[in-house]
Write an enzyme that holds these catalytic residues in place. Structure first.
Site, PDB file in Angstrom:
ATOM      1  N   ARG A  80      14.848 -52.095   1.842  1.00  0.00           N
ATOM      2  CA  ARG A  80      15.432 -51.449   1.341  1.00  0.00           C
ATOM      3  C   ARG A  80      16.000 -51.095  -0.413  1.00  0.00           C
ATOM      4  O   ARG A  80      15.273 -51.640  -0.885  1.00  0.00           O
ATOM      5  CB  ARG A  80      17.197 -52.473   0.784  1.00  0.00           C
ATOM      6  CG  ARG A  80      18.101 -52.369   2.795  1.00  0.00           C
ATOM      7  CD  ARG A  80      19.164 -53.073   1.639  1.00  0.00           C
ATOM      8  NE  ARG A  80      19.280 -54.475   1.885  1.00  0.00           N
ATOM      9  CZ  ARG A  80      19.358 -55.627   0.896  1.00  0.00           C
ATOM     10  NH1 ARG A  80      19.378 -54.561   0.196  1.00  0.00           N
ATOM     11  NH2 ARG A  80      18.883 -56.078   1.113  1.00  0.00           N
ATOM     12  N   SER A 260      20.293 -61.345   2.390  1.00  0.00           N
ATOM     13  CA  SER A 260      18.927 -60.899   3.038  1.00  0.00           C
ATOM     14  C   SER A 260      18.071 -61.828   3.106  1.00  0.00           C
ATOM     15  O   SER A 260      17.101 -62.286   2.127  1.00  0.00           O
ATOM     16  CB  SER A 260      18.646 -59.632   2.856  1.00  0.00           C
ATOM     17  OG  SER A 260      19.921 -58.726   1.948  1.00  0.00           O
ATOM     18  N   ARG A 407      19.181 -69.427  -1.186  1.00  0.00           N
ATOM     19  CA  ARG A 407      18.025 -69.952  -0.881  1.00  0.00           C
ATOM     20  C   ARG A 407      17.412 -70.618  -2.330  1.00  0.00           C
ATOM     21  O   ARG A 407      16.994 -69.940  -3.283  1.00  0.00           O
ATOM     22  CB  ARG A 407      16.364 -68.858  -0.683  1.00  0.00           C
ATOM     23  CG  ARG A 407      15.796 -69.243  -0.577  1.00  0.00           C
ATOM     24  CD  ARG A 407      14.983 -67.773   0.355  1.00  0.00           C
ATOM     25  NE  ARG A 407      15.218 -67.378   1.552  1.00  0.00           N
ATOM     26  CZ  ARG A 407      14.533 -67.858   2.282  1.00  0.00           C
ATOM     27  NH1 ARG A 407      13.235 -69.200   2.025  1.00  0.00           N
ATOM     28  NH2 ARG A 407      14.296 -66.671   3.861  1.00  0.00           N
ATOM     29  N   ASP A 502      19.135 -78.636  13.111  1.00  0.00           N
ATOM     30  CA  ASP A 502      20.057 -79.671  12.081  1.00  0.00           C
ATOM     31  C   ASP A 502      21.523 -79.474  11.443  1.00  0.00           C
ATOM     32  O   ASP A 502      21.621 -79.932  11.206  1.00  0.00           O
ATOM     33  CB  ASP A 502      18.863 -80.426  11.446  1.00  0.00           C
ATOM     34  CG  ASP A 502      18.479 -81.760  12.623  1.00  0.00           C
ATOM     35  OD1 ASP A 502      18.978 -82.339  13.753  1.00  0.00           O
ATOM     36  OD2 ASP A 502      16.919 -80.925  12.304  1.00  0.00           O
ATOM     37  N   ASN A 503      21.639 -78.037  10.791  1.00  0.00           N
ATOM     38  CA  ASN A 503      22.377 -77.529  10.293  1.00  0.00           C
ATOM     39  C   ASN A 503      23.452 -77.508  11.152  1.00  0.00           C
ATOM     40  O   ASN A 503      24.575 -77.563  10.458  1.00  0.00           O
ATOM     41  CB  ASN A 503      22.376 -76.076   9.480  1.00  0.00           C
ATOM     42  CG  ASN A 503      20.891 -75.701   8.846  1.00  0.00           C
ATOM     43  OD1 ASN A 503      21.141 -76.689   8.101  1.00  0.00           O
ATOM     44  ND2 ASN A 503      20.526 -74.063   8.985  1.00  0.00           N
TER      45      ASN A 503
HETATM   46  C1  OXD Z   1      19.799 -56.815   4.544  1.00  0.00           C
HETATM   47  C2  OXD Z   1      19.778 -56.161   6.385  1.00  0.00           C
HETATM   48  O1  OXD Z   1      18.619 -56.467   4.263  1.00  0.00           O
HETATM   49  O2  OXD Z   1      20.235 -56.948   7.195  1.00  0.00           O
HETATM   50  O3  OXD Z   1      20.817 -57.437   4.713  1.00  0.00           O
HETATM   51  O4  OXD Z   1      19.235 -55.663   6.678  1.00  0.00           O
HETATM   52 MN    MN Z   2      22.107 -58.125   5.682  1.00  0.00          MN
END
Ligand code: OXD
Ligand code: MN
Length: 591
Positions: A80, A260, A407, A502-503
């Site tokens: 993107r 993402s 993250r 484990d989540n």
């Molecule tokens: C993103 C996707 O970039 O889902 O979030 O592709």
């Molecule tokens: Mn996405």
């Protein structure tokens, strides 16, 4: 049996409005031919075979990966492009500091110049599509015009396309989203993704990459839909939806917003650890969630998509066995590498070796990863072993908890629960995450990404937070709101929490909190589980590590809230004062 009124009509006649728009676009772009997609299996096969004959799709090993194909995009067109993505509202303040903006008239003039004659020698494909189950009142439709057959194939997997979608468009009174796309000459200097939320339209030029070119996905189902959702009183979010059945047989659905390439697909398809027998996990969606207040005061969610456009690297039987199995047939791969026996390969696929890299060169580690870090699989949701028919339920599924996360190597604990909906909106607004290869730009830099919607909110974040607050205030039975961080690292860069299956231990704590059955410690940032509140059976976790995961560093959090205030202040008077008040309360609790 009576003949359905539309079976005798040609596609352009079913929706006169779509027909008229296609005529207008044809006059501008001057394609050699126009093709209306009917969404049939035969059409899909024909287009696929045409691309194979042209050398644009490569069939993969038919014994081990039947029905699978490789597509290689232009090497400069692999992710993107947020810096080339614009929200074109009349007033710049409505797009907000979170979006790039150009005045609509100027954007349209610029795009007209690019689209002028751009389809000469090409076919113009018309793709009527429906986001969400065809019979759901929550679904919304669009028509994408494109000159890329790869886009048609991908849209056929990711959405419900063709005849039935067009019939719904006509039934809905022709209020469809218009998406115009051309790959142009793939010149990054002539690449723009423009959104016009006020007139429900999208214009995308110069890229064939999924997030820029499959207009039903990010452009419609997030940017345009979030704008529409605010006007109509619902939410369009960058969230997975997963059903969790406990050993007593009760199923609860949760939605989770992560940026993402931060593990939404893995969480949506989680396999319970051996130490948690009797649990079952059902995937409703892995990327986008549309939630509506229901008559019972709960939020009801649909997944507007019909397929997954997932990140291939890292997918293996340990990280995501369901995904690994589902992409062994009938899958479109983009920019992965190949093994010597023509199987798709990506970093993290441990059971074979790469021979040819994503750029079609003999593999040489000196050239970097074999598969592009943002290489993808596109696959129908029904191929997922944990797929549930609930994904087709026109009423959607009721949401018990909403999870935000990012993250982050440091700071954010494994999990915490917000004190209230209003506090939870602040928790969502505080999401920050290290950037990934899903978008062009530097990877691994922490950036603010409220509700994981930074690249996708189609309007001013200040108004967006206000909308969240107002919608929640009206819910009789709002979901509880949580924040997670699966990615905390120790001093040596090792992950502190095992993650993946484990989540489920963390999700179990959340569901118990929703049912009033689990304890927690109250801290300035919200409720954190004490080690004894988590189900840690069969997990050999060092007690010191566990303490680190379930506690907060007050001094670091003071710095964090100062930084967050600076960020939220950018939204000026669009920022709801209640949210700033919540931030002040956190500050005061931190002392
Ligand atoms: C993103 C996707 O970039 O889902 O979030 O592709
Ligand atoms: Mn996405």
């Amino acid at each position: 049996m009576a003949t359905a009124p539309h079976t005798l009509l040609s596609l352009p006649e079913i929706s006169k409005k779509a027909g008229a728009w296609v005529d207008e676009v044809r006059a501008l772009t001057r394609p050699d031919r126009v093709y209306w997609c009917d969404g049939s299996r035969g059409e899909f096969q024909h287009l696929r075979d045409t691309l194979v004959a042209r050398g644009e799709l490569k069939p993969l090993n038919t014994d081990t990966f039947p029905g699978c194909y490789l597509y290689r995009s232009d090497p400069t067109d692999v992710a993107r492009v947020e810096h080339l993505t614009f929200v074109c509202t009349t007033h710049q303040a409505d797009a907000g500091p979170n979006n790039n903006w150009i005045a609509p008239a100027e954007a349209k003039a610029r795009m007209r110049g690019l689209f002028d004659g751009c389809m000469k020698g090409r076919t113009l494909y018309v793709i009527p599509y429906c986001m969400g189950p065809l019979d759901s009142p929550y679904s919304r439709c669009g028509v994408e015009i494109t000159d890329s057959a790869y886009v048609v194939l991908s849209m056929a997997i990711m959405t419900r396309i063709g005849h039935e979608a067009l019939e719904r468009i006509a039934r809905d009174g022709d209020s469809f989203v218009k998406g115009l796309h051309s790959t142009g000459d793939l010149n990054p200097a002539r690449r723009f993704i423009m959104h016009f939320p006020e007139d429900l339209s999208i214009e995308s030029f110069g890229s064939g990459y999924g997030g820029n070119a499959l207009l039903g996905k990010k452009c419609h189902a997030l940017r345009i839909a979030s704008y529409q959702a605010r006007t109509e009183g619902w939410l369009a979010e960058h969230m997975l939806i997963v059903g969790l059945q406990n050993p007593q047989g009760e199923t609860h659905y949760v939605a989770a917003a992560f940026p993402s390439a931060c593990g939404k697909t893995n969480l949506a398809m989680l396999i319970p650890p051996e130490a948690m027998p009797g649990w079952k996990v059902f995937t409703v969606g892995d990327d986008i969630c549309w939630m509506h207040p229901g008559p019972d005061g709960r939020l009801w969610a649909i997944n507007p998509e019909a397929g997954y456009f997932g990140v291939a690297p890292g997918t293996n039987p340990k990280t995501n066995r369901n995904a690994y199995e589902m992409i062994r047939r009938d899958t479109l791969f983009t920019n992965v590498a190949l093994t010597a026996n023509n199987e798709p390969w990506w970093e993290g696929r441990k059971d074979a070796a790469p021979a040819i890299d994503w750029l079609d060169r003999p593999y040489d580690p000196k050239n970097g990863p074999a598969a592009h870090p943002n290489s993808r699989f596109t696959v129908a949701a029904t191929q997922n072993p944990s797929y549930t028919k609930a994904a087709e339920d026109p009423r959607g599924v009721p949401i018990s908890a909403i999870i935000f996360g990012g993250r982050r190597r440091e700071l954010a604990p494994l999990v915490y629960e917000a004190r209230s909906w209003q506090h939870g909106v602040l928790v969502g607004a505080s999401v920050a995450s290290e950037t990934t290869a899903a978008a062009v730009g530097e990877v691994g830099v922490v950036r603010r990404d409220p509700m994981a919607m930074k690249p996708f909110a189609g309007y001013n974040y200040g108004d967006y937070f206000r909308h969240w607050l107002q919608l929640g205030a009206k819910l009789g039975r709002p979901p509880r709101l949580f924040h997670v961080n699966w990615f905390r690292q120790g001093a040596k860069g090792d992950f502190l929490w095992p993650g993946f299956g484990d989540n489920l231990r963390v999700l179990e704590w959340m569901l118990k909190r929703c049912a009033g059955q689990a304890g927690a410690a109250e801290t300035p940032i919200g409720y954190l589980p004490r080690p004894e509140d988590l189900n840690l059976a069969g997990l050999a976790l060092d007690p010191a590590v566990l303490r680190e995961l379930t506690s907060i560093d007050v001094a670091a959090w003071r710095r964090e809230v100062r930084d967050l205030r600076g960020y939220l202040d950018e939204f000026g008077n669009r920022m709801p004062p209640e949210l700033l008040g919540e931030l002040t309360s956190v500050e005061q609790r931190l002392g």
